[in-house]
Every structure is written in C-alpha cells, then in structure tokens.
Design a protein around this motif. Sequence first.
Motif, PDB file in Angstrom:
ATOM      1  N   LEU A  62      24.080 -49.271 -15.289  1.00  0.00           N
ATOM      2  CA  LEU A  62      24.206 -50.594 -14.686  1.00  0.00           C
ATOM      3  C   LEU A  62      25.470 -50.694 -13.840  1.00  0.00           C
ATOM      4  CD1 LEU A  62      23.368 -53.517 -14.290  1.00  0.00           C
ATOM      5  CD2 LEU A  62      24.380 -54.060 -16.530  1.00  0.00           C
ATOM      6  N   ALA A  63      26.574 -50.134 -14.335  1.00  0.00           N
ATOM      7  CA  ALA A  63      27.831 -50.163 -13.574  1.00  0.00           C
ATOM      8  C   ALA A  63      27.675 -49.431 -12.248  1.00  0.00           C
ATOM      9  CB  ALA A  63      28.956 -49.535 -14.403  1.00  0.00           C
ATOM     10  N   GLY A  64      27.001 -48.271 -12.267  1.00  0.00           N
ATOM     11  CA  GLY A  64      26.786 -47.522 -11.030  1.00  0.00           C
ATOM     12  C   GLY A  64      25.956 -48.291 -10.029  1.00  0.00           C
ATOM     13  N   ASN A  65      24.917 -48.968 -10.496  1.00  0.00           N
ATOM     14  CA  ASN A  65      24.074 -49.753  -9.594  1.00  0.00           C
ATOM     15  C   ASN A  65      24.817 -50.969  -9.043  1.00  0.00           C
ATOM     16  OD1 ASN A  65      21.844 -48.056  -9.875  1.00  0.00           O
ATOM     17  ND2 ASN A  65      21.075 -49.147 -11.664  1.00  0.00           N
ATOM     18  N   LEU A  66      25.668 -51.572  -9.858  1.00  0.00           N
ATOM     19  CA  LEU A  66      26.477 -52.700  -9.384  1.00  0.00           C
ATOM     20  C   LEU A  66      27.488 -52.242  -8.333  1.00  0.00           C
ATOM     21  CD1 LEU A  66      27.156 -54.571 -12.761  1.00  0.00           C
ATOM     22  CD2 LEU A  66      25.860 -55.472 -10.816  1.00  0.00           C
ATOM     23  N   MET A  67      28.040 -51.044  -8.512  1.00  0.00           N
ATOM     24  CA  MET A  67      28.977 -50.499  -7.533  1.00  0.00           C
ATOM     25  C   MET A  67      28.297 -50.268  -6.188  1.00  0.00           C
ATOM     26  SD  MET A  67      31.052 -47.766  -9.871  1.00  0.00           S
ATOM     27  CE  MET A  67      32.029 -47.114  -8.518  1.00  0.00           C
ATOM     28  N   GLU A  68      27.064 -49.776  -6.256  1.00  0.00           N
ATOM     29  CA  GLU A  68      26.313 -49.522  -5.026  1.00  0.00           C
ATOM     30  C   GLU A  68      26.012 -50.815  -4.295  1.00  0.00           C
ATOM     31  OE1 GLU A  68      21.962 -47.738  -3.629  1.00  0.00           O
ATOM     32  OE2 GLU A  68      22.505 -47.777  -5.748  1.00  0.00           O
ATOM     33  N   THR A  69      25.542 -51.820  -5.012  1.00  0.00           N
ATOM     34  CA  THR A  69      25.137 -53.078  -4.404  1.00  0.00           C
ATOM     35  C   THR A  69      26.337 -53.937  -4.011  1.00  0.00           C
ATOM     36  OG1 THR A  69      23.143 -53.031  -5.775  1.00  0.00           O
ATOM     37  CG2 THR A  69      23.697 -55.127  -4.734  1.00  0.00           C
ATOM     38  N   GLY A  70      27.413 -53.836  -4.779  1.00  0.00           N
ATOM     39  CA  GLY A  70      28.566 -54.718  -4.583  1.00  0.00           C
ATOM     40  C   GLY A  70      29.585 -54.260  -3.561  1.00  0.00           C
ATOM     41  N   GLY A  71      29.327 -53.176  -2.855  1.00  0.00           N
ATOM     42  CA  GLY A  71      30.237 -52.731  -1.801  1.00  0.00           C
ATOM     43  C   GLY A  71      31.337 -51.810  -2.269  1.00  0.00           C
ATOM     44  N   ILE A  72      31.393 -51.525  -3.560  1.00  0.00           N
ATOM     45  CA  ILE A  72      32.439 -50.641  -4.078  1.00  0.00           C
ATOM     46  C   ILE A  72      32.230 -49.218  -3.567  1.00  0.00           C
ATOM     47  CG2 ILE A  72      33.399 -49.620  -6.190  1.00  0.00           C
ATOM     48  CD1 ILE A  72      32.875 -52.268  -7.592  1.00  0.00           C
ATOM     49  N   SER A  73      30.994 -48.760  -3.560  1.00  0.00           N
ATOM     50  CA  SER A  73      30.697 -47.400  -3.104  1.00  0.00           C
ATOM     51  C   SER A  73      31.125 -47.203  -1.652  1.00  0.00           C
ATOM     52  CB  SER A  73      29.199 -47.113  -3.234  1.00  0.00           C
ATOM     53  OG  SER A  73      28.756 -47.292  -4.552  1.00  0.00           O
ATOM     54  N   ARG A  74      30.827 -48.166  -0.798  1.00  0.00           N
ATOM     55  CA  ARG A  74      31.159 -48.033   0.623  1.00  0.00           C
ATOM     56  C   ARG A  74      32.671 -47.946   0.831  1.00  0.00           C
ATOM     57  NH1 ARG A  74      29.382 -52.446   2.043  1.00  0.00           N
ATOM     58  NH2 ARG A  74      31.272 -53.581   2.599  1.00  0.00           N
ATOM     59  N   THR A 112      24.790 -41.421  -8.632  1.00  0.00           N
ATOM     60  CA  THR A 112      25.714 -41.016  -7.580  1.00  0.00           C
ATOM     61  C   THR A 112      24.962 -40.596  -6.330  1.00  0.00           C
ATOM     62  OG1 THR A 112      27.281 -40.254  -9.267  1.00  0.00           O
ATOM     63  CG2 THR A 112      27.643 -39.485  -7.029  1.00  0.00           C
ATOM     64  N   THR A 113      23.842 -39.890  -6.499  1.00  0.00           N
ATOM     65  CA  THR A 113      23.043 -39.449  -5.354  1.00  0.00           C
ATOM     66  C   THR A 113      22.566 -40.636  -4.527  1.00  0.00           C
ATOM     67  OG1 THR A 113      22.253 -37.525  -6.589  1.00  0.00           O
ATOM     68  CG2 THR A 113      21.025 -38.129  -4.627  1.00  0.00           C
ATOM     69  N   PHE A 114      22.019 -41.626  -5.189  1.00  0.00           N
ATOM     70  CA  PHE A 114      21.496 -42.793  -4.469  1.00  0.00           C
ATOM     71  C   PHE A 114      22.620 -43.645  -3.883  1.00  0.00           C
ATOM     72  CE2 PHE A 114      17.547 -42.085  -6.979  1.00  0.00           C
ATOM     73  CZ  PHE A 114      16.660 -42.073  -5.903  1.00  0.00           C
ATOM     74  N   ALA A 115      23.667 -43.905  -4.682  1.00  0.00           N
ATOM     75  CA  ALA A 115      24.720 -44.820  -4.253  1.00  0.00           C
ATOM     76  C   ALA A 115      25.523 -44.260  -3.085  1.00  0.00           C
ATOM     77  CB  ALA A 115      25.658 -45.120  -5.424  1.00  0.00           C
ATOM     78  N   ILE A 116      25.915 -43.001  -3.161  1.00  0.00           N
ATOM     79  CA  ILE A 116      26.724 -42.396  -2.101  1.00  0.00           C
ATOM     80  C   ILE A 116      25.842 -41.838  -0.992  1.00  0.00           C
ATOM     81  CG2 ILE A 116      28.517 -40.703  -1.593  1.00  0.00           C
ATOM     82  CD1 ILE A 116      29.356 -43.022  -3.457  1.00  0.00           C
ATOM     83  N   GLY A 117      24.689 -41.274  -1.364  1.00  0.00           N
ATOM     84  CA  GLY A 117      23.796 -40.702  -0.364  1.00  0.00           C
ATOM     85  C   GLY A 117      23.278 -41.729   0.624  1.00  0.00           C
ATOM     86  N   ALA A 118      23.041 -42.946   0.156  1.00  0.00           N
ATOM     87  CA  ALA A 118      22.544 -43.997   1.047  1.00  0.00           C
ATOM     88  C   ALA A 118      23.535 -44.293   2.163  1.00  0.00           C
ATOM     89  CB  ALA A 118      22.271 -45.271   0.239  1.00  0.00           C
ATOM     90  N   ILE A 119      24.820 -44.009   1.917  1.00  0.00           N
ATOM     91  CA  ILE A 119      25.854 -44.241   2.927  1.00  0.00           C
ATOM     92  C   ILE A 119      26.132 -42.980   3.741  1.00  0.00           C
ATOM     93  CG2 ILE A 119      28.266 -44.912   3.283  1.00  0.00           C
ATOM     94  CD1 ILE A 119      28.054 -46.405   0.553  1.00  0.00           C
ATOM     95  N   LEU A 120      26.305 -41.858   3.047  1.00  0.00           N
ATOM     96  CA  LEU A 120      26.824 -40.663   3.700  1.00  0.00           C
ATOM     97  C   LEU A 120      25.763 -39.779   4.346  1.00  0.00           C
ATOM     98  CD1 LEU A 120      29.843 -39.565   1.503  1.00  0.00           C
ATOM     99  CD2 LEU A 120      29.834 -40.130   3.914  1.00  0.00           C
TER     100      LEU A 120
END
Length: 425
Positions: A62-74, A112-120
């Motif tokens: 859940l924390a990883g998905n929140l990071m992806e959606t909440g702009g933390i990953s970017r 990590t693949t989905f959260a960072i891959g969607a950006i990079l």
Amino acid sequence: MSTAMLFTMIACFAISVSIAVSIGLASVVGVLVAEANMLLVVKEIFNSINKFPLAAIPFFILAGNLMETGGISRRLVEFAKSLVGGVQGGLSATCVLTCMIFAAVSGSSVATTFAIGAILIPALIKHGYPVSYAAALQATSAELGGIIPPSIPLILYGVSAEVSIGELFIAGIGPGILIGVALMAFTLIYARIYGYGKNDGVGKLNVLAATKHAGFALLMPVIILGGIYGGIFTPTEASVVAVFYALIVGYFVYREIDLPKLKLVLKKSVLSSAVIMFIIANAGLFSFMLTRAGIPDMIGRYLAEHLTSPTLFLLGVNAALFVIGMFIETSASIIVLAPILAPVAMLFGVDPVHFGLIMVVNLAMGMITPPFGVNLYAACAVAKISLDQIVPKLLPFVLVVMSCVLIITYFPSISLLLRDIVYHK
C-alpha cells in the motif's frame, strides 16, 4: 506421497494453472494419498499466514502504491537524476539509483517496476534508448526492491527460517548497494559503447533544487529505516508508518491524491496483497507436506554426502536456486525452501543471515528470467512490448547480477559486516 505431489504440480504447470493453485492442489493430493484428515489442510493454511511479521506485506504494498500516486516517486526520480543524470548514460543510471531509493520504502520489486517504470521507461525512450533496453533496465533495477530493506522476501525468509528480520534487513544493505553500483557502472559503460544517452542532462535540476523539491520524499526512507535500526519501531510497525507518511505527504503536502484516486490505490493494494498471501498460504501447506514426507532430511543427507565443503555446497545451492527461480514464484520458493536449506547451510558453517541473502538475491533473479519473471511482464506491460523483444537486451543485465551473486556468496562480509557492527557480534 511426494511422488504424487510432484506429478500433480508438474501436470498443473503444464496446463498453465497458477503457481499458488498448483502447489495447493499438489498438497491436497498429498494429504489424500497419506490418508490424513483433511482438516490438516485448513490448519496448516491458517498457520502459514498466522504470523505477525507477515502483516508488514500488505502495508508495504500500500505504501508503494501511495508513493506512486502521490507524486513521491516522480520527485525521487528528479533527485536521482540531479545526482547522476548529467553524463552520457546518466538517465539509465538514474533508473537504477531511483529504484534503490524507492526500494528502501516499498519492499516490493513489482511495485517498484510499475511506480518507477511508468516515469522512466517513457523518459528513456524519449532520450533515444531502445524500448527493449529501457524495459530490461527497469525490470532489472526493480529487482533491488526485493533485496534492499525493508524487503518482503527477507521478511518471508526470516519467518520461514526463524531468523531475525532486523538482522536480515541490516545485512541486505551491502548486497543491495553492490548490485546497484554494478548496474550503474554497466549502464554508463554500455551507453558510451552504443552511443545512447548523449542528451541525458537535458532538464536536470541542480542538486540543491532537486533536494528541496524532493525533501519530503527523501525523508520517507530516512524515517522508515532510521526507526527500524534505531529500535523505535519493528519492521512490521514501520510498514504502517510508511503508509501514513505516504498518505499525509501525497494528500496534504503534494496534493496529488484525492478520494477517487485513494479508492483505486486501496483496491489495487488489496488485490496485490491477496495474491501474495494466497501464495504464502499454499506454499506453507506444501512445505509442511514435504517435511512430513521426509524430503528435507533426504535433501540434507544428499547434500552432506555429495557436496563435501561449504564452497561446493554454496555453488550447488546457487545453481539450483537460479533454475528454481526461473519457474517458481519468489515468495513460494522462499517459504518452501528456506526451512529445508537453511539448517543444512548451518551444518556447513554458513551464517543463516548470510545464507538468507544468498537465497533472496538468487531468487530475485527469477524476477527477471523467463519464463515466469514477473518483473519482465510488468516492465513489458509498461513499455507495451512483448516478452520476446526484451530478452536479448536482458541477458547482459542477468550476467551482471549473477557476478554480484557470486561475490555476495563467497565474501560473507558484504552481508555481515554491518550486521556484526550493529549487533556487536
């Protein structure tokens, strides 16, 4: 009994039944052949998931998905790019470094693949990298999510082998850094050889500006890991802290999470958690039936008789785990194999914490090796390519990680030095 279980499992694999269902059905067949009470199935499935440390898994997802959606990953990507993105190939090194930072919170390579891959992945393609290379790089870099603490596979190994999760987390830092640095060095060299990434510095913020912009995002791994190692909270409690921090920062600070998005995040996290817990439940039952059939003792005796030194034993284990990781999901492999192999490793004088890192890093390679590498499918989904397109570009990355595995295996201090300092061993 074991023969019937093995035959059932292989037959299920052959007709494309999922891993969890295959080992669950094989276990039920084992119970029937042994003429045991079917209540044993319910009891062992419950025992497999009735372990407090496992509560961390859904919270880290859940924390990883929140990071992806909440702009933390970017913002983590922007920070990593400010550090290593100013040279040729710097964007590919940024991918590795961002995954290392993200892994220090999410604990999951797929997340990590989905959260960072969607950006990079789109950014790499835009900068002239082949789409297959971008996907292979992302899939491999995300593997660090299963190694750098807090790591879900390390939690599973700790529960299965009855080893301190805190010690495993400390021990995972060295191997994670080694693999991360090796991948960054490889990508920089590869980019220069093939002429990729000559404009990677475009759009790079200076370090001070990027650090200020990503301040709250960078505080997250500091709080989580600092709290664990400082004794403020346990790894399981840290997962809850990670969720609240990601939610507060994403909703109130960055204002990129709203109620509709939060609903989707919760749904996605529940589905991912349910899949993992279902695998754990069935793998626990399968492991119990194997133990009841005496398989661990047989394997232990075989290894002791034929692999007469720690060096040969570890080499044999590495080879076996590499092959197993290609065909069986990481969580299931750990839960089934850790109780079998860890005691044998201890007989050879191998520290159980060191052996845990050997297991986890080996099986993490299974995330990026066909035919069942889940990171590959995730990266292909983000890049919108087929699996056969990614494989040729993937092979060099696999060789880099394999080299790191051998170094980790035969130089225990990489895993144990920090552990020994922190725990005064």
